[in-house]
Scaffold this active site. Sequence first.
Site, PDB file in Angstrom:
ATOM      1  CE  LYS A  76      -3.888   2.023   2.602  1.00 12.59           C
ATOM      2  NZ  LYS A  76      -4.798   1.841   3.752  1.00 12.59           N
ATOM      3  CB  SER A 151      -8.226   3.597   2.899  1.00 17.04           C
ATOM      4  OG  SER A 151      -7.352   2.977   3.855  1.00 17.04           O
ATOM      5  CB  SER A 175      -8.719   0.614   5.788  1.00 15.22           C
ATOM      6  OG  SER A 175      -9.485   1.779   5.943  1.00 15.22           O
TER       7      SER A 175
END
Length: 487
Positions: A76, A151, A175
């Site tokens: 990420k 997210s 998330s």
Amino acid sequence: MSVETLGLTAERCVELLDGGEISCRELVEAYLDRIEAADGSLNCFLRTRREQALSEAEALDRNGRSGLQGVPIALKDILCVRGEETTAGSRILEGHRPLFDAGVVTRAREAGLIPLGKTNMDEFAMGSSTEHSAFGATHNPWDASLVPGGSSGGSAAAVAAGFAPLSLGTDTGGSIRQPAALCGVVGLKPTYGAVSRHGLIAFGSSLDQVGPFALTVRDTALALAVIAGHDACDSTSVPLPEPVRVPDDDDLRGVTLGIPLDLLRQGVEPGVRASFDAALTRAEALGATLREITLPHAAHALPAYYLIAPAEASANLARFDGVRYGRRLEEPGDTIVEMYGRTRSRGFGAEVKRRIMLGTYVLSAGYYDAYYGTAQRVRTLIRRDFDEAFAQVDLIATPASPTVAFPIGARIDDPWAMYACDVLTVPVNLAGLPGISLPCGLSDGLPVGLQLIGPAFSENAILESAHALEQDIAFDPVPPPLREARA
């Protein structure tokens, strides 16, 4: 040898490498080629590191490998990688190249995992759909018109699409677990403190936690074993009470699952509830005992979270001012205050600005006790509810998301509808507990996630129960559009 990466697990990658059927370079190149060929329609990756990844793979081929060495992983874009652009999905950090690796990146490199690149995300991890990225939305591999969750939507979708067998995301209010549910993969949020946050660009410091995505529970355990443990650079990380075990249980005998009926009334769609109930029936058949429990203050978790998290974000994001990190926007004659304002107003997206303003407000004189202080007291009550529940049960089961994936654009202008996506996951973060999402069926042809929550540092128990359930649930993690394209 030609490698089909779609549906390829990390364990199978190891088998292929150990058996000499494929080289590290061939494996990494197969994933990079798939990303190049198919990610244009999904936007899972913000950038890849082809040359570096292939060079690292070739070094393993020359020098020999073992274990997970040579297995690719996606990161990420909120995790710092030395010398490589790290933006947290925001324009304000365009061009930012950290001087160090995040703690989990260091551990991944030491284990021989090969980072393929950085995945898309909601800006500064603020969102539940990956639509708030400054670099465009990520699309769900099950249906490109739908969101992948957020997210960490880029990391979840990358695993589902066969772009990486493993990926890392972060979970502040759900998330990891929510996008795992929407993309039909496994996602684990570890206990707060079980994994280093060093080098993680902070959103909510008391809530953020790094965790893995994978196609299977066993792969998830392999990834967790790599990243978990104390880091001298993170004073909130602690040694694990026991090593992470790769599960092999095939039943749930002796396990008592708590079913919090009050949480199940929080807007769970009928199709999601039906898949969840079917999973509970399977759990009973595997030997689990089901017990109804209550979490009396869980209904207040969402408003408490959306006071605490923005307050911490307001403080954490104050450092992005155009002086020390990323972009600096100024015009001739600007004062420093004008430069700050210009940089931050143009560098931050709408959702980030909304949360900074909310967080600054609740921390302001005259409102601190009424809002932030009250939210922290509710957080304590939620933690106590979990403590009381775990005196009666071993694990707690809920859906991971109240809905399946929804259309891109459907909630982007309705913050409260977007925030409601996290209603089943935020209590876990407020209490600092571990939780996993694993696929448990379909609703309207889209994946549904089952969430298992345990006491602090009960990751092994969660993984064992999740693995047993996974073996009994018939679920093909390959999204139908990709399966048809492969055929």
